[in-house]
Design a protein around this motif. Structure first.
Motif, PDB file in Angstrom:
ATOM      1  N   GLN A   1      27.165  90.457  16.372  1.00 18.63           N
ATOM      2  CA  GLN A   1      27.113  91.293  17.571  1.00 18.63           C
ATOM      3  C   GLN A   1      27.578  92.714  17.335  1.00 18.63           C
ATOM      4  N   VAL A   2      28.257  92.999  16.241  1.00 19.53           N
ATOM      5  CA  VAL A   2      28.748  94.363  16.010  1.00 19.53           C
ATOM      6  C   VAL A   2      28.018  95.037  14.859  1.00 19.53           C
TER       7      VAL A   2
ATOM      8  N   GLU B   1      23.262  84.391  21.317  1.00 16.10           N
ATOM      9  CA  GLU B   1      24.130  85.063  20.357  1.00 16.10           C
ATOM     10  C   GLU B   1      25.595  84.684  20.542  1.00 16.10           C
ATOM     11  N   LYS B   2      25.971  84.175  21.723  1.00 13.74           N
ATOM     12  CA  LYS B   2      27.359  83.776  21.991  1.00 13.74           C
ATOM     13  C   LYS B   2      27.505  82.254  22.124  1.00 13.74           C
TER      14      LYS B   2
ATOM     15  N   PHE C   1      37.747  91.246  10.172  1.00 19.04           N
ATOM     16  CA  PHE C   1      37.001  91.722  11.340  1.00 19.04           C
ATOM     17  C   PHE C   1      37.890  92.594  12.219  1.00 19.04           C
ATOM     18  N   ARG C   2      39.111  92.145  12.466  1.00 18.39           N
ATOM     19  CA  ARG C   2      40.048  92.920  13.289  1.00 18.39           C
ATOM     20  C   ARG C   2      40.318  94.296  12.668  1.00 18.39           C
ATOM     21  N   GLN C   3      40.494  94.318  11.353  1.00 17.17           N
ATOM     22  CA  GLN C   3      40.773  95.581  10.674  1.00 17.17           C
ATOM     23  C   GLN C   3      39.577  96.526  10.720  1.00 17.17           C
ATOM     24  N   GLU C   4      38.378  95.954  10.657  1.00 15.60           N
ATOM     25  CA  GLU C   4      37.166  96.773  10.661  1.00 15.60           C
ATOM     26  C   GLU C   4      36.812  97.289  12.048  1.00 15.60           C
ATOM     27  N   HIS C   5      37.073  96.493  13.091  1.00 18.23           N
ATOM     28  CA  HIS C   5      36.548  96.808  14.418  1.00 18.23           C
ATOM     29  C   HIS C   5      37.621  97.012  15.482  1.00 18.23           C
ATOM     30  N   GLY C   6      38.892  96.855  15.106  1.00 16.38           N
ATOM     31  CA  GLY C   6      39.963  97.117  16.043  1.00 16.38           C
ATOM     32  C   GLY C   6      40.129  96.081  17.132  1.00 16.38           C
ATOM     33  N   MET C   7      39.540  94.940  16.969  1.00 18.37           N
ATOM     34  CA  MET C   7      39.678  93.843  17.926  1.00 18.37           C
ATOM     35  C   MET C   7      39.407  92.540  17.188  1.00 18.37           C
ATOM     36  N   PRO C   8      39.928  91.428  17.692  1.00 16.17           N
ATOM     37  CA  PRO C   8      39.669  90.160  17.017  1.00 16.17           C
ATOM     38  C   PRO C   8      38.345  89.564  17.470  1.00 16.17           C
ATOM     39  N   PRO C   9      37.736  88.706  16.655  1.00 16.82           N
ATOM     40  CA  PRO C   9      36.670  87.849  17.183  1.00 16.82           C
ATOM     41  C   PRO C   9      37.263  87.055  18.347  1.00 16.82           C
TER      42      PRO C   9
ATOM     43  N   ASP D   1      27.488  84.868  33.243  1.00 21.37           N
ATOM     44  CA  ASP D   1      26.794  86.161  33.186  1.00 21.37           C
ATOM     45  C   ASP D   1      27.769  87.290  32.852  1.00 21.37           C
ATOM     46  N   ARG D   2      28.954  87.245  33.468  1.00 13.93           N
ATOM     47  CA  ARG D   2      29.945  88.294  33.194  1.00 13.93           C
ATOM     48  C   ARG D   2      30.421  88.225  31.746  1.00 13.93           C
ATOM     49  N   LEU D   3      30.635  87.045  31.241  1.00 10.95           N
ATOM     50  CA  LEU D   3      31.077  86.893  29.856  1.00 10.95           C
ATOM     51  C   LEU D   3      29.974  87.292  28.876  1.00 10.95           C
ATOM     52  N   ASN D   4      28.725  86.987  29.221  1.00 12.76           N
ATOM     53  CA  ASN D   4      27.609  87.421  28.379  1.00 12.76           C
ATOM     54  C   ASN D   4      27.584  88.938  28.239  1.00 12.76           C
ATOM     55  N   ALA D   5      27.933  89.632  29.328  1.00 15.50           N
ATOM     56  CA  ALA D   5      27.865  91.102  29.344  1.00 15.50           C
ATOM     57  C   ALA D   5      29.103  91.769  28.762  1.00 15.50           C
ATOM     58  N   ASP D   6      30.142  91.003  28.480  1.00 15.18           N
ATOM     59  CA  ASP D   6      31.412  91.551  27.996  1.00 15.18           C
ATOM     60  C   ASP D   6      31.364  91.683  26.473  1.00 15.18           C
ATOM     61  N   ALA D   7      31.349  92.913  25.989  1.00 15.34           N
ATOM     62  CA  ALA D   7      31.239  93.153  24.550  1.00 15.34           C
ATOM     63  C   ALA D   7      32.462  92.680  23.777  1.00 15.34           C
ATOM     64  N   LYS D   8      33.572  92.448  24.471  1.00 18.26           N
ATOM     65  CA  LYS D   8      34.775  91.981  23.790  1.00 18.26           C
ATOM     66  C   LYS D   8      34.837  90.463  23.673  1.00 18.26           C
ATOM     67  N   VAL D   9      33.861  89.781  24.242  1.00 16.15           N
ATOM     68  CA  VAL D   9      33.747  88.320  24.125  1.00 16.15           C
ATOM     69  C   VAL D   9      32.587  88.018  23.190  1.00 16.15           C
ATOM     70  N   HIS D  10      32.868  87.297  22.119  1.00 16.73           N
ATOM     71  CA  HIS D  10      31.840  87.038  21.104  1.00 16.73           C
ATOM     72  C   HIS D  10      31.306  85.613  21.129  1.00 16.73           C
ATOM     73  N   GLY D  11      32.064  84.699  21.713  1.00 20.31           N
ATOM     74  CA  GLY D  11      31.631  83.317  21.823  1.00 20.31           C
ATOM     75  C   GLY D  11      32.014  82.756  23.173  1.00 20.31           C
ATOM     76  N   ILE D  12      31.154  81.886  23.716  1.00 15.87           N
ATOM     77  CA  ILE D  12      31.408  81.251  25.006  1.00 15.87           C
ATOM     78  C   ILE D  12      31.252  79.747  24.835  1.00 15.87           C
TER      79      ILE D  12
END
Length: 286
Positions: free
Chosen positions: A284-285, A116-117, A25-33, A83-94
């Motif tokens: 999410q991606v 979804e998170k 995932f990191r290699q494909e999207h440039g960020m970790p889950p 709400d802020r974490l829900n809106a943060d595209a770099k956060v995938h799970g809460i």
């Protein structure tokens, strides 16, 4: 001879796969889950659990964000943070660590996490998806129970399963998962009349009652598979304590297989949380 269902070994195998998926995932999207964990207050057990989850994230290459908040942090402020974490595209799970301090209601908090998170699988939408056999995020401990059962049972169809415990976190969802495998499932609890006789009828017994030593050996029929979800700290009589399950493990020698406590379901819960995080990230991606 009774087989011991090794949750530690099963969790290690699952974690190895998660690490590979997280790297891809990191290699494909440039960020970790990435998993965001919220802990309010200073409950010692919760502090330990959160520490273990964060350490497991680091081990497999999942990003983690910690929000450790004072016990007087209010419900409205917590909802705003979610709400802020829900809106943060770099956060995938809460994940909101339970129990919450007095004055903060769990249901509104858990319901605020977008489905979804919702890597704990507690949101009503994910509960509904589970109930109809749809493809949602599943609760971690029940999912871990099923992986352990898969290690010893090849075909669930027609087997009789008894669940002792009716919680929304374990009892009800694990019953639904076994129904999907075409078991005949009976859900019971500590107030069920004739409980020992009902348990004796089962090919599969999942015990999640939170009652140490509830299920005795003579409750289990020969050849049954027993999954003990209970984690209870009891005194050992010497100013110390030890962890035991809801079953009397020493009396299970006639079972086909049994999960120990500790070392059974516990390690699987964190592993399934991380699996859900990677799964949520991929969704999410798309």
């Amino acid at each position: 001879m009774t087989a011991i269902i090794d949750g530690k070994a099963s969790a290690e195998r699952l974690l190895a796969g998660i690490a590979a998926d997280a790297l891809a995932f990191r290699q494909e999207h440039g960020m970790p889950p990435t998993l965001a964990v919220i802990l309010i207050g200073d409950d010692p057990a919760s502090q330990v659990y959160v520490g273990r989850k964060i350490a497991a994230c680091r081990r497999v290459g999942i990003g983690s964000i910690e929000h450790r908040l004072d016990g007087d942090f209010g419900e409205e402020a917590l909802l705003a943070l979610i709400d802020r974490l829900n809106a943060d595209a770099k956060v995938h799970g809460i994940l909101v660590q339970l129990p919450l301090p007095q004055g903060i209601r769990a249901n509104p908090v858990l319901d605020r996490i977008t489905p979804e998170k919702d890597v704990d699988g507690f949101h009503p939408v994910n509960v509904g998806r589970l109930s109809i056999g749809s493809d949602g995020l599943m609760p971690c401990t029940p999912l871990g129970c099923m992986i352990l059962l898969d290690s010893v049972i090849q075909d669930f169809r027609g087997l009789s399963a008894v669940v002792v415990g009716k919680s929304n976190i374990v009892g009800k969802p694990v019953a639904l998962l076994m129904l999907e495998r075409e078991c005949t499932v009976t859900v019971t609890h500590i107030h069920t009349r004739g409980l020992p006789d009902i348990v004796r009828s089962a090919d599969i017994v999942v015990v999640a009652a939170g009652s140490p030593g509830l299920v005795r050996g003579d409750w289990i029929k020969p050849g049954a598979v027993v999954i003990d979800v209970g984690i209870n700290r009891i005194s050992d009589g010497a100013d110390g304590s030890r962890i035991v399950g809801d079953c009397v493990f020493e009396e299970m020698s006639h079972a086909r297989a049994v999960s120990p406590v500790p070392g059974g379901v516990g390690p699987m819960t964190i592993a399934c949380l991380l699996s859900n995080t990677v799964r949520a990230a991929r969704r999410q991606v798309r």
